[in-house]
Design a protein around this motif. Structure first.
Motif, mmCIF file in Angstrom:
data_model
loop_
_atom_site.group_PDB
_atom_site.id
_atom_site.type_symbol
_atom_site.label_atom_id
_atom_site.label_comp_id
_atom_site.label_asym_id
_atom_site.label_seq_id
_atom_site.Cartn_x
_atom_site.Cartn_y
_atom_site.Cartn_z
ATOM 1 N N SER A 116 0.820 -1.218 0.000
ATOM 2 C CA SER A 116 0.000 0.000 0.000
ATOM 3 C C SER A 116 0.851 1.265 0.000
ATOM 4 C CB SER A 116 -0.926 0.001 1.219
ATOM 5 O OG SER A 116 -0.160 -0.090 2.416
ATOM 6 N N THR A 120 0.259 5.041 -6.566
ATOM 7 C CA THR A 120 -0.715 4.575 -7.552
ATOM 8 C C THR A 120 -0.949 5.679 -8.572
ATOM 9 O OG1 THR A 120 -2.567 5.376 -6.218
ATOM 10 C CG2 THR A 120 -1.842 3.109 -5.846
ATOM 11 N N ARG A 124 -7.946 7.323 -6.351
ATOM 12 C CA ARG A 124 -8.909 6.633 -5.492
ATOM 13 C C ARG A 124 -9.449 5.352 -6.138
ATOM 14 N NH1 ARG A 124 -11.589 11.231 -7.373
ATOM 15 N NH2 ARG A 124 -13.435 10.810 -8.681
ATOM 16 N N GLN A 127 -7.067 2.752 -5.069
ATOM 17 C CA GLN A 127 -7.247 2.498 -3.655
ATOM 18 C C GLN A 127 -8.509 1.673 -3.393
ATOM 19 O OE1 GLN A 127 -7.212 6.375 -1.868
ATOM 20 N NE2 GLN A 127 -5.097 6.824 -2.482
ATOM 21 N N ARG A 131 -8.714 -2.111 -1.876
ATOM 22 C CA ARG A 131 -9.511 -2.395 -0.684
ATOM 23 C C ARG A 131 -10.429 -3.591 -0.910
ATOM 24 N NH1 ARG A 131 -14.370 -1.934 1.225
ATOM 25 N NH2 ARG A 131 -15.142 -1.097 -0.753
#
Length: 283
Positions: A116, A120, A124, A127, A131
């Motif tokens: 993590s 990136t 989002r 992300q 997740r």
């Protein structure tokens, strides 16, 4: 002589019947013509009344009625307490079916996923995708449906409270099904060869556009035309007149010189996924 013979016949019939243990005895009475008026006849012996008692206590093998009633009332007064069953923690058994080959596959996928802390390029979206991949499926028991439910089926199997709930095959460590060598979906696929290839390396300048100069390369040909010729040779080139848009990526990088875009069909960059917080901090 005739009277004596008749009397002997009567006594013989009675003796035979008594020896056969029959309850009802029928006397053989000769006709009146054979007996004199002064002769005395024997009365038939009546059978004893048959017994109807079938209880075991009649032969000494069970309690009588009073004892049976006392035992029944005592049994009703005793409340049997069933000890509560211990519910198994299924999380402790989540990876119990993993073979060594399955563990190697999950380690290979972890190398592709990265950590993590790595940057990136889709903001989002990256992300949220990460997740979801790392969110493990919940291990819960299926509800027991009543017969009136439209989804009820007699073929539903319900696990006992003492049996652990195991995840679906391939979902032991990730929210995305992992390849499994013995799974039906991957049975005819070279899983060993796939995980033997390292795809975890990052391309230099990833996330930036690939700019091809129009200058001649070493052998005197134009770089853009060289790429285009290769794509035509391999059958992957689409002319401008035959498509609305064409997005070309070389080694994971967008190449504007070989692409054709529109306002709706275009390459997306990290700027398209920047949040308000990241935009304000960058300014």
């Amino acid at each position: 002589m005739r009277i004596m013979a008749s009397s002997s016949l009567l006594l013989l019939g009675v003796a035979l019947l008594e020896s056969s243990h029959l309850f009802v005895v029928t006397a053989f009475v000769p006709s009146s013509s054979l007996l004199p008026a002064a002769a005395t006849t024997h009365a038939a012996r009546s059978a004893p009344a048959p017994t109807t008692t079938t209880h075991l206590n009649a032969i000494g093998l069970g309690p009588d009625e009073d004892e049976a009633a006392a035992l029944a009332s005592a049994a009703a007064a005793v409340v049997t307490e069933v000890p509560p069953q211990e519910v198994v923690n299924s999380e402790e058994y989540r990876t119990s079916r993993l073979t060594r080959q399955d563990e190697i596959i999950d380690e290979w996928y972890a190398s592709l996923l990265g950590s993590s802390d790595e940057p990136t390029h889709l903001g989002r979206i990256s992300q949220e995708a990460r997740r979801r991949i790392l969110t493990l499926p919940e291990l819960k028991r299926a509800p027991i449906l009543p017969r009136e439910d439209e989804s009820w089926t007699p073929y539903q199997s319900n696990a006992l409270p003492t049996s652990p709930i195991l995840p679906a095959y391939g979902l032991e460590q990730y929210g995305l099904p992992m390849p499994r060598k013995n799974a039906e979906t991957w049975r005819h696929f070279d899983v060993v060869g796939m995980i033997g290839t390292d795809y975890s390396g990052l391309i230099d300048d990833i996330g930036t556009d690939l700019v091809l100069d129009d200058d001649d390369d070493d052998d005197g040909t134009v770089v853009v035309e060289t790429y285009k010729a290769k794509m035509i040779e391999r059958g992957v080139w689409i002319d401008d007149d035959s498509c609305t848009a064409r997005l070309v990526y070389v080694d994971g990088r967008y190449c504007p010189a070989l692409s054709k875009s529109t306002p709706d069909i275009r390459n997306l960059s990290s700027d398209d996924f920047a949040t308000d917080d990241s935009s304000s901090s960058a300014s």
